[in-house]
Structure formats: C-alpha cells, structure tokens
Write a protein that holds these residues in place. Structure first.
Motif, short mmCIF file in Angstrom:
data_model
loop_
_atom_site.label_atom_id
_atom_site.label_comp_id
_atom_site.label_asym_id
_atom_site.label_seq_id
_atom_site.Cartn_x
_atom_site.Cartn_y
_atom_site.Cartn_z
N ASN A 15 89.14 49.64 -25.76
CA ASN A 15 89.71 50.74 -26.58
C ASN A 15 90.70 50.18 -27.60
OD1 ASN A 15 88.87 53.41 -24.96
ND2 ASN A 15 89.41 51.82 -23.48
N PRO A 16 90.28 49.25 -28.45
CA PRO A 16 91.20 48.64 -29.40
C PRO A 16 91.66 49.61 -30.48
CG PRO A 16 88.96 48.00 -29.92
CD PRO A 16 88.91 48.77 -28.62
N ALA A 50 97.38 56.73 -23.26
CA ALA A 50 98.48 57.20 -22.42
C ALA A 50 98.53 56.41 -21.12
CB ALA A 50 98.31 58.69 -22.12
N ARG A 51 99.70 56.38 -20.49
CA ARG A 51 99.86 55.62 -19.26
C ARG A 51 98.91 56.09 -18.16
NH1 ARG A 51 104.82 55.57 -21.62
NH2 ARG A 51 106.04 53.64 -21.49
N ASP A 52 98.81 57.41 -17.98
CA ASP A 52 97.94 57.89 -16.90
C ASP A 52 96.49 57.56 -17.18
OD1 ASP A 52 97.70 59.64 -19.01
OD2 ASP A 52 97.80 61.46 -17.80
N ARG A 53 96.10 57.56 -18.45
CA ARG A 53 94.73 57.20 -18.80
C ARG A 53 94.48 55.71 -18.54
NH1 ARG A 53 89.64 58.13 -18.42
NH2 ARG A 53 88.37 57.51 -20.21
N LEU A 54 95.48 54.87 -18.81
CA LEU A 54 95.36 53.45 -18.54
C LEU A 54 95.18 53.20 -17.05
CD1 LEU A 54 97.86 51.51 -20.84
CD2 LEU A 54 95.39 51.21 -20.68
N THR A 87 104.09 49.15 -27.63
CA THR A 87 104.48 50.39 -26.94
C THR A 87 104.60 51.52 -27.95
OG1 THR A 87 105.74 49.12 -25.31
CG2 THR A 87 106.23 51.47 -25.48
N VAL A 88 104.00 52.63 -27.66
CA VAL A 88 104.13 53.83 -28.49
C VAL A 88 105.04 54.78 -27.73
CG1 VAL A 88 102.92 55.71 -29.65
CG2 VAL A 88 101.81 53.47 -29.40
N ARG A 89 106.27 54.87 -28.16
CA ARG A 89 107.28 55.62 -27.41
C ARG A 89 106.84 57.05 -27.12
NH1 ARG A 89 112.43 54.39 -26.47
NH2 ARG A 89 112.37 52.69 -28.02
N GLY A 90 106.95 57.42 -25.86
CA GLY A 90 106.62 58.77 -25.44
C GLY A 90 105.13 59.03 -25.25
N LEU A 91 104.30 58.04 -25.59
CA LEU A 91 102.86 58.25 -25.50
C LEU A 91 102.18 57.24 -24.56
CD1 LEU A 91 101.97 59.04 -29.23
CD2 LEU A 91 102.16 60.65 -27.32
N GLY A 92 102.37 55.95 -24.83
CA GLY A 92 101.70 54.95 -24.02
C GLY A 92 101.67 53.61 -24.72
N TYR A 93 100.47 53.04 -24.87
CA TYR A 93 100.34 51.71 -25.46
C TYR A 93 99.14 51.68 -26.40
CZ TYR A 93 103.49 50.24 -21.72
OH TYR A 93 104.56 50.12 -20.88
N ILE A 94 99.17 50.70 -27.33
CA ILE A 94 98.04 50.49 -28.23
C ILE A 94 97.78 49.00 -28.34
CG2 ILE A 94 99.55 50.52 -30.26
CD1 ILE A 94 97.16 51.67 -31.83
N PHE A 95 96.51 48.62 -28.25
CA PHE A 95 96.11 47.24 -28.46
C PHE A 95 95.70 47.13 -29.92
CE2 PHE A 95 93.35 43.53 -28.31
CZ PHE A 95 94.06 42.68 -27.47
N VAL A 96 96.45 46.36 -30.69
CA VAL A 96 96.31 46.44 -32.15
C VAL A 96 95.32 45.45 -32.75
CG1 VAL A 96 98.65 47.34 -32.41
CG2 VAL A 96 98.28 44.88 -32.49
N ALA A 97 94.95 44.40 -32.00
CA ALA A 97 94.07 43.38 -32.58
C ALA A 97 92.61 43.87 -32.62
CB ALA A 97 94.15 42.11 -31.75
N GLU A 98 91.85 43.30 -33.53
CA GLU A 98 90.42 43.57 -33.58
C GLU A 98 89.72 42.80 -32.47
OE1 GLU A 98 88.75 42.77 -37.36
OE2 GLU A 98 89.97 44.26 -38.42
N VAL A 99 88.70 43.41 -31.90
CA VAL A 99 87.99 42.81 -30.76
C VAL A 99 86.54 42.57 -31.16
CG1 VAL A 99 87.27 43.12 -28.37
CG2 VAL A 99 89.49 44.00 -29.11
N GLU A 100 86.08 41.35 -30.90
CA GLU A 100 84.69 40.98 -31.19
C GLU A 100 83.96 40.74 -29.89
OE1 GLU A 100 82.19 37.37 -33.41
OE2 GLU A 100 84.38 37.23 -33.13
N ARG A 101 82.76 41.31 -29.77
CA ARG A 101 81.92 41.12 -28.58
C ARG A 101 80.81 40.12 -28.93
NH1 ARG A 101 82.81 45.02 -24.76
NH2 ARG A 101 84.00 46.83 -25.44
N VAL A 102 80.65 39.11 -28.08
CA VAL A 102 79.61 38.11 -28.33
C VAL A 102 78.79 37.89 -27.08
CG1 VAL A 102 80.92 36.96 -30.13
CG2 VAL A 102 81.21 36.24 -27.76
#
Length: 256
Positions: free
Chosen positions: A194-195, A200-204, A241-256
């Motif tokens: 989910n890049p 949200a924390r509960d979703r993680l 960290t996204v205050r009050g919401l959760g977290y975000i993974f900001v890098a682009e992800v490549e599948r090989v």
C-alpha cells in the motif's frame, strides 16, 4: 492444526522456555493436546542447547527467568545468535510469544520492543494460548509459502532496498542482509502493498495480522519503531507518521 513450516506433513515444533515446572507442564500438555510437537526447558542456557540440537517453528518464553530474562534472550535471538540448521528458518526469524504474570501495557510494549511477535499475560486459558499460537504460525506459513497458502514469488524493491518475499530476506542498498522478525516482515509487506497511501493504525494491525483480541494502538507504534530502526537512516524518508491518522510509506515500490 498448523503444520511444520519446513515439512507441511508434520506438526509445528514449539519450544517452551519456562522456569516454573508446573506452568511448563501445563503449557506443554495444552500444546501437545492441540496437535503440536512441544518440548520444554527452564532457562536461557537450556534454550540455546535445545536450539543447537534441533530447530523449532515457534518459541513460547516467560519474561521472568533465572539468569538472563526472556527480554534479553529475545533480543539475543533477534540479533542473530543461535544455531542455523540447513534449510530451516534462521533463529532471528523464529516467531516468539512472550508470557508473563505482569499484564500492564508497559510490559507488553517492552516485550514487543524486544522483538516478540505476541504477548500473552498470565493467567491465560488453554484455548486462548492455542489460538495465539496458531495465529502466529499462520503468519509464518503465509510468508514462507506452505502449500495451502503459497505466497507470491516476488521481489519488492524500494529506495535501493530489496525484500524477497519467498525467502523473507531484507537487503539494504549496500547489499547487506538485515535480519527482521516475522512481525516486522508482515508490517513491511503491508506498507509495500500500500505505498503512498495513508494507513490507519487499526488497519495496519489487520493487514500485518499482528492483532488477536484486544491490542492497543501502541502495539503498532512499537512495531513501526522497530521497523524504522532496521531501515536505519532511510527510515524517516520511507515511513512517515501522519498525525491523528496513522502512517504512510512514501517511496515508490517496484515488483520484480
């Protein structure tokens, strides 16, 4: 019954590290009654000796032990100590469930920070223990590719890092392998699936399958902190960290 991760036709092998003989016997009986192969030891020294003799699929460990505590032993395992058996999961990646008579949140946090995959406060019922054991082992099967739940044979690349899903191996930009626990692997995989999306924390907790029963948001914060330490100086640029919401993974992800 959850099978042995290296041989799907055999029951999982569990090592119980508990100095109280009566409690150790009760846990062993519950595990054996649940269809697992279980053996018990009383301290860290006996644990290392047992791991030299034969590998295990899961360790259940009391925090309060003679000599080195369960916390210290867990950290030692996660640092890569212990015998490596051919074609077996490295000791650093073997799932660990902590048990303790102390059930306060700070004790759960300490257990998780040391590298444990789950924490069970005493007293606990047999059904709860078996449910937690099966849940942790299912996570291992999902990431190692047992026949009934084969994972994607893919490699994920991000910001110079590489995660081999089949081998559960994380490699840094220099090519060095970084040891991660089962819980850390599940969490990282959830981010990589989910890049660039706020989660949200509960979703993680749901995505990484680290929750069974009532676990506080603090648990996922601890796991994120552990994962950030493994990612080193890149961590702040990868997981924000996204205050009050959760977290975000900001890098682009490549599948090989």
């Amino acid at each position: 019954m959850v099978p042995n991760l290296s041989d799907p036709d055999l029951p999982a092998r569990i090592l119980v590290v508990e100095d109280d003989a009566g409690m150790r016997t009760l846990i062993l009986r519950a595990l054996q009654g649940g269809g697992f192969r279980a053996r018990g030891v009383a301290c860290g020294e006996e644990m290392w000796a047992a791991l030299e003799v034969a590998p295990v699929d899961l360790i259940i460990m009391d925090i309060m032990l003679p000599g080195k505590s369960g916390i210290e032993l867990c950290r030692a395992l996660r640092s890569g100590q212990g015998a490596l058996h051919e074609n077996e999961t490295p000791p650093a990646q073997v799932p660990i469930i902590m048990v303790s008579a102390r059930g306060e949140e700070r004790d759960r946090v300490t257990g998780l920070e040391s590298g444990a995959d789950d924490y069970v406060p005493k007293p606990f019922g047999q059904r709860e223990l078996l449910a937690r054991v099966r849940a942790v082992l299912r996570r291992g099967i999902a990431t190692t590719g047992a026949p009934q739940e084969r994972v994607r044979r893919e490699t994920l690349r991000f910001a110079g890092w590489t995660l081999d899903l089949r081998r559960r191996e994380l490699t840094d930009p220099s090519g060095a392998t970084v040891d991660i626990s089962g819980a850390e692997h599940d969490l990282l995989t959830s981010f990589l699936d989910n890049p660039q999306r706020v989660i949200a924390r509960d979703r993680l907790l749901e995505l990484s399958r680290t929750r069974l029963g009532d676990v506080s948001d603090r648990s996922i914060d601890v796991l994120v902190s552990r994962l950030r330490r493994k990612l080193g100086s890149d961590a702040d640029q990868l997981i924000r960290t996204v205050r009050g919401l959760g977290y975000i993974f900001v890098a682009e992800v490549e599948r090989v």
